[in-house]
Design a protein around this motif. Structure first.
Motif, mmCIF file in Angstrom:
data_model
loop_
_atom_site.group_PDB
_atom_site.id
_atom_site.type_symbol
_atom_site.label_atom_id
_atom_site.label_comp_id
_atom_site.label_asym_id
_atom_site.label_seq_id
_atom_site.Cartn_x
_atom_site.Cartn_y
_atom_site.Cartn_z
ATOM 1 N N LYS A 101 1.171 -1.251 0.309
ATOM 2 C CA LYS A 101 0.041 -0.005 0.453
ATOM 3 C C LYS A 101 0.895 1.658 0.394
ATOM 4 O O LYS A 101 0.591 2.336 -0.884
ATOM 5 C CB LYS A 101 -1.232 0.052 0.739
ATOM 6 N N ARG A 102 2.277 1.256 0.476
ATOM 7 C CA ARG A 102 2.793 2.391 1.092
ATOM 8 C C ARG A 102 3.761 2.603 -0.852
ATOM 9 O O ARG A 102 3.751 3.392 -1.407
ATOM 10 C CB ARG A 102 4.044 2.470 1.742
ATOM 11 N N LYS A 103 3.425 1.660 -1.123
ATOM 12 C CA LYS A 103 4.015 1.824 -2.507
ATOM 13 C C LYS A 103 3.310 1.997 -3.378
ATOM 14 O O LYS A 103 3.720 2.868 -4.429
ATOM 15 C CB LYS A 103 5.198 0.534 -2.890
ATOM 16 N N LEU A 104 2.252 2.166 -3.319
ATOM 17 C CA LEU A 104 1.628 2.498 -4.220
ATOM 18 C C LEU A 104 0.477 3.653 -3.618
ATOM 19 O O LEU A 104 -0.172 4.449 -4.633
ATOM 20 C CB LEU A 104 0.360 0.970 -4.160
ATOM 21 N N GLY A 105 1.502 4.432 -3.022
ATOM 22 C CA GLY A 105 0.949 6.231 -1.784
ATOM 23 C C GLY A 105 -0.362 5.531 -1.536
ATOM 24 O O GLY A 105 -1.122 6.863 -1.834
ATOM 25 N N LEU A 117 -5.773 7.277 4.952
ATOM 26 C CA LEU A 117 -6.806 8.998 4.431
ATOM 27 C C LEU A 117 -6.888 8.472 3.114
ATOM 28 O O LEU A 117 -8.860 9.129 3.043
ATOM 29 C CB LEU A 117 -5.967 9.768 4.808
ATOM 30 N N ASN A 118 -6.177 8.251 2.145
ATOM 31 C CA ASN A 118 -6.969 7.734 0.779
ATOM 32 C C ASN A 118 -8.179 6.715 0.783
ATOM 33 O O ASN A 118 -8.726 6.361 0.374
ATOM 34 C CB ASN A 118 -6.065 7.441 -0.113
ATOM 35 N N GLU A 119 -7.337 5.200 1.677
ATOM 36 C CA GLU A 119 -8.604 4.437 1.647
ATOM 37 C C GLU A 119 -9.634 4.724 2.767
ATOM 38 O O GLU A 119 -11.421 4.124 2.068
ATOM 39 C CB GLU A 119 -8.122 3.323 2.795
#
Length: 187
Positions: free
Chosen positions: A82-86, A90-92
């Motif tokens: 998830k970190r690599k995908l940005g 909060l985005n989720e």
């Protein structure tokens, strides 16, 4: 193959293999499993059965710990992806709220409610227009009445007495005027 010594865990690397546990059963330590006078065997349970249950309990606890470790590793891996995908929490949350709002907007209940509120708004607007027109007409009628004309004349006379003959010019004296005039008596 002795069924008591067969590994029944289908995910175990030892599944289906005949494993001899007889030599290490005495070395297995399970908390609270030490037999003493304070911890007697339950009725109807032999020492051999109790030892088998302790061994099975140890295996199950080891499997639980292994599964916890695997789950923890999978969670860390998911967080890293998830970190690599940005994707941040909060985005989720934003994505979940957007999707939920879209789902609500496409629901029949929302559409019916929106339609009903729209009709109610149109009817309210029409009613307020009618009420506004009626009030405006009544005020016009009242302004043309003899009572209002008499009141208006009295207010004009009062204004003349308070302000004086200056009319619409600067009707309020400046703060530096300390001497009242005969035309502007103090209250």
């Amino acid at each position: 193959m002795d069924p008591a010594s067969q590994d029944i865990n289908l995910n175990s690397p030892n599944k289906g293999l005949d494993v001899d546990h007889s030599d290490n059963l005495s070395d297995v330590h399970v908390e609270g499993a030490v037999r003493n006078a304070a911890n007697p065997l339950p009725p109807g349970l032999t020492e051999e059965e109790a030892q088998e249950l302790r061994t099975e309990l140890t295996k199950v606890e080891e499997e639980i710990n292994t599964l916890r470790q695997v789950l923890s590793a999978k969670e860390r891996h998911a967080i890293e992806l998830k970190r690599k995908l940005g994707l941040s929490p909060l985005n989720e949350l934003k994505q979940n709220l957007t999707k939920s709002w879209q789902d609500v907007q496409t629901s029949n209940a929302y559409k019916k409610t929106q339609e009903t509120l729209s009709q109610a708004g149109q009817k309210t607007s029409a009613a307020l227009t009618t009420v506004g027109s009626a009030i405006s007409k009544k005020l016009g009628d009242m302004r043309n009445s003899a009572t209002f004309k008499s009141f208006e004349d009295k207010m004009g006379n009062l204004k003349y007495k308070v302000v004086g003959p200056r009319g619409n010019e600067d009707s309020v004296g400046s703060p530096t005027d300390t001497t009242p005039t005969q035309e502007n008596p103090p209250f």
